[in-house]
Design a protein around this motif. Sequence first.
Motif, mmCIF file in Angstrom:
data_model
loop_
_atom_site.group_PDB
_atom_site.id
_atom_site.type_symbol
_atom_site.label_atom_id
_atom_site.label_comp_id
_atom_site.label_asym_id
_atom_site.label_seq_id
_atom_site.Cartn_x
_atom_site.Cartn_y
_atom_site.Cartn_z
ATOM 1 N N THR A 48 0.810 -1.210 0.000
ATOM 2 C CA THR A 48 0.000 0.000 0.000
ATOM 3 C C THR A 48 0.850 1.270 0.000
ATOM 4 O OG1 THR A 48 -0.180 -0.034 2.404
ATOM 5 C CG2 THR A 48 -1.938 -1.118 1.167
ATOM 6 N N CYS A 49 2.146 1.156 0.243
ATOM 7 C CA CYS A 49 3.054 2.311 0.240
ATOM 8 C C CYS A 49 3.349 2.679 -1.209
ATOM 9 C CB CYS A 49 4.344 1.953 0.980
ATOM 10 S SG CYS A 49 5.581 3.265 1.003
ATOM 11 N N LYS A 50 2.924 3.874 -1.613
ATOM 12 C CA LYS A 50 3.152 4.337 -2.982
ATOM 13 C C LYS A 50 3.235 5.843 -2.987
ATOM 14 C CE LYS A 50 -1.766 3.734 -3.782
ATOM 15 N NZ LYS A 50 -2.773 3.032 -4.534
ATOM 16 N N GLY A 51 3.554 6.430 -4.117
ATOM 17 C CA GLY A 51 3.658 7.882 -4.230
ATOM 18 C C GLY A 51 4.758 8.428 -3.339
ATOM 19 N N ALA A 52 4.433 9.420 -2.509
ATOM 20 C CA ALA A 52 5.417 10.045 -1.624
ATOM 21 C C ALA A 52 5.977 9.060 -0.608
ATOM 22 C CB ALA A 52 4.791 11.238 -0.902
ATOM 23 N N CYS A 53 5.210 8.051 -0.252
ATOM 24 C CA CYS A 53 5.651 7.052 0.733
ATOM 25 C C CYS A 53 6.964 6.390 0.314
ATOM 26 C CB CYS A 53 4.555 6.000 0.918
ATOM 27 S SG CYS A 53 4.944 4.687 2.102
ATOM 28 N N VAL A 54 7.123 6.064 -0.973
ATOM 29 C CA VAL A 54 8.324 5.356 -1.415
ATOM 30 C C VAL A 54 9.559 6.240 -1.484
ATOM 31 C CG1 VAL A 54 7.058 3.540 -2.617
ATOM 32 C CG2 VAL A 54 7.821 5.555 -3.880
ATOM 33 N N LYS A 55 9.395 7.537 -1.224
ATOM 34 C CA LYS A 55 10.572 8.401 -1.111
ATOM 35 C C LYS A 55 11.241 8.194 0.250
ATOM 36 C CE LYS A 55 8.918 11.957 -4.242
ATOM 37 N NZ LYS A 55 9.944 12.069 -5.242
ATOM 38 N N THR A 56 10.465 7.773 1.234
ATOM 39 C CA THR A 56 10.979 7.516 2.578
ATOM 40 C C THR A 56 11.184 6.025 2.825
ATOM 41 O OG1 THR A 56 9.819 9.482 3.384
ATOM 42 C CG2 THR A 56 10.506 7.879 5.035
ATOM 43 N N TRP A 57 10.292 5.224 2.318
ATOM 44 C CA TRP A 57 10.317 3.768 2.521
ATOM 45 C C TRP A 57 10.555 3.109 1.169
ATOM 46 C CZ3 TRP A 57 10.692 2.463 7.420
ATOM 47 C CH2 TRP A 57 10.250 3.386 8.368
ATOM 48 N N ILE A 58 11.762 2.668 0.931
ATOM 49 C CA ILE A 58 12.187 2.161 -0.377
ATOM 50 C C ILE A 58 11.841 0.676 -0.508
ATOM 51 C CG2 ILE A 58 14.166 1.863 -1.912
ATOM 52 C CD1 ILE A 58 15.513 4.094 -0.086
ATOM 53 N N PRO A 59 10.975 0.305 -1.466
ATOM 54 C CA PRO A 59 10.645 -1.102 -1.660
ATOM 55 C C PRO A 59 11.902 -1.918 -1.972
ATOM 56 C CG PRO A 59 9.149 0.312 -2.895
ATOM 57 C CD PRO A 59 10.271 1.184 -2.401
ATOM 58 N N VAL A 60 11.986 -3.105 -1.403
ATOM 59 C CA VAL A 60 13.119 -4.002 -1.657
ATOM 60 C C VAL A 60 12.776 -4.830 -2.893
ATOM 61 C CG1 VAL A 60 14.542 -5.879 -0.768
ATOM 62 C CG2 VAL A 60 13.733 -4.081 0.782
ATOM 63 N N ILE A 61 13.456 -4.530 -3.980
ATOM 64 C CA ILE A 61 13.223 -5.206 -5.253
ATOM 65 C C ILE A 61 14.279 -6.289 -5.434
ATOM 66 C CG2 ILE A 61 13.083 -4.879 -7.762
ATOM 67 C CD1 ILE A 61 10.795 -3.512 -6.120
ATOM 68 N N VAL A 62 13.849 -7.437 -5.953
ATOM 69 C CA VAL A 62 14.773 -8.553 -6.177
ATOM 70 C C VAL A 62 14.727 -8.981 -7.634
ATOM 71 C CG1 VAL A 62 14.658 -9.400 -3.811
ATOM 72 C CG2 VAL A 62 13.044 -10.270 -5.484
ATOM 73 N N GLN A 63 15.798 -9.628 -8.036
ATOM 74 C CA GLN A 63 15.852 -10.207 -9.371
ATOM 75 C C GLN A 63 15.357 -11.651 -9.249
ATOM 76 O OE1 GLN A 63 16.522 -8.199 -11.975
ATOM 77 N NE2 GLN A 63 16.661 -6.583 -10.453
ATOM 78 N N ASP A 64 16.089 -12.606 -9.781
ATOM 79 C CA ASP A 64 15.629 -13.983 -9.786
ATOM 80 C C ASP A 64 16.048 -14.809 -8.583
ATOM 81 O OD1 ASP A 64 14.280 -13.655 -12.172
ATOM 82 O OD2 ASP A 64 16.085 -14.018 -13.344
ATOM 83 N N SER A 65 17.056 -14.379 -7.840
ATOM 84 C CA SER A 65 17.491 -15.200 -6.718
ATOM 85 C C SER A 65 17.865 -14.322 -5.537
ATOM 86 C CB SER A 65 18.677 -16.074 -7.130
ATOM 87 O OG SER A 65 19.772 -15.269 -7.491
ATOM 88 N N VAL A 66 17.619 -14.871 -4.351
ATOM 89 C CA VAL A 66 17.941 -14.176 -3.111
ATOM 90 C C VAL A 66 18.603 -15.188 -2.192
ATOM 91 C CG1 VAL A 66 17.016 -12.946 -1.118
ATOM 92 C CG2 VAL A 66 15.977 -12.623 -3.359
ATOM 93 N N GLY A 67 19.822 -14.882 -1.756
ATOM 94 C CA GLY A 67 20.503 -15.734 -0.806
ATOM 95 C C GLY A 67 19.988 -15.442 0.593
ATOM 96 N N THR A 68 20.113 -16.404 1.483
ATOM 97 C CA THR A 68 19.645 -16.208 2.852
ATOM 98 C C THR A 68 20.680 -16.703 3.852
ATOM 99 O OG1 THR A 68 18.562 -18.364 2.991
ATOM 100 C CG2 THR A 68 17.222 -16.532 2.206
ATOM 101 N N SER A 69 20.626 -16.109 5.034
ATOM 102 C CA SER A 69 21.420 -16.569 6.163
ATOM 103 C C SER A 69 20.594 -16.291 7.417
ATOM 104 C CB SER A 69 22.759 -15.828 6.231
ATOM 105 O OG SER A 69 23.485 -16.244 7.366
ATOM 106 N N GLY A 70 20.110 -17.358 8.056
ATOM 107 C CA GLY A 70 19.296 -17.213 9.250
ATOM 108 C C GLY A 70 17.843 -16.870 8.975
ATOM 109 N N VAL A 71 17.453 -16.854 7.717
ATOM 110 C CA VAL A 71 16.071 -16.593 7.315
ATOM 111 C C VAL A 71 15.624 -17.787 6.481
ATOM 112 C CG1 VAL A 71 14.517 -15.059 6.035
ATOM 113 C CG2 VAL A 71 16.489 -14.107 7.258
ATOM 114 N N ALA A 72 14.478 -18.381 6.834
ATOM 115 C CA ALA A 72 13.990 -19.563 6.115
ATOM 116 C C ALA A 72 13.620 -19.191 4.679
ATOM 117 C CB ALA A 72 12.790 -20.166 6.820
#
Length: 186
Positions: free
Chosen positions: A101-125
């Motif tokens: 729901t964060c859009k417009g001016a919100c994303v200037k303060t709260w930056i969405p975490v965008i990923v490509q095809d793979s994300v490595g993890t450590s300590g996160v299932a």
Amino acid sequence: MPRRIVPNLVAGIASVFLLGACGSSNDTGTAPAVVAPAATTSSAPAPSASASAPGDAGGSPGTTASVTATSVSGAGIVVTDDKGLALYRYDKDEPNPSKWTCKGACVKTWIPVIVQDSVGTSGVAQSLLGTVHRNGQKQLTLAGWPLYRYVGDTAAGQLNGQGKDGEWYAVTPSGGKSTATVTPAG
């Protein structure tokens, strides 16, 4: 030789604009989530972060290649990105199905975490990771919650966004919100 470079450059730029237009037509954040576990490794470095998402105010959103469960002094264990910056969840978002729901001016303060095809993890299932479509890109989710970075966190270990407006919280490895009370730096 220079005569071939200009037409190729023009064709390349036109292709970028056409591809961008294809992915941004009716993406309002209300579409059903596509939640699928991401691959477990990535060897490519992540591009640098920016303060806005495509379709919200221009520019490229910050991307990440990995997430890690990290102990932050005084706050316990929270999830951080590949640069050590804390990741946050927003109480107004919805986890099941994932909806941002964060859009417009919100994303200037709260930056969405965008990923490509793979994300490595450590300590996160890995099974808790997924994505939700955001303006033609994939925003990372944890236990269904879309993830963000706070623009006020400029170094690893900071949680300056913790508890902001009573709606923004650092995310724990299980997808819960951190209950830590943190005094902002500065």
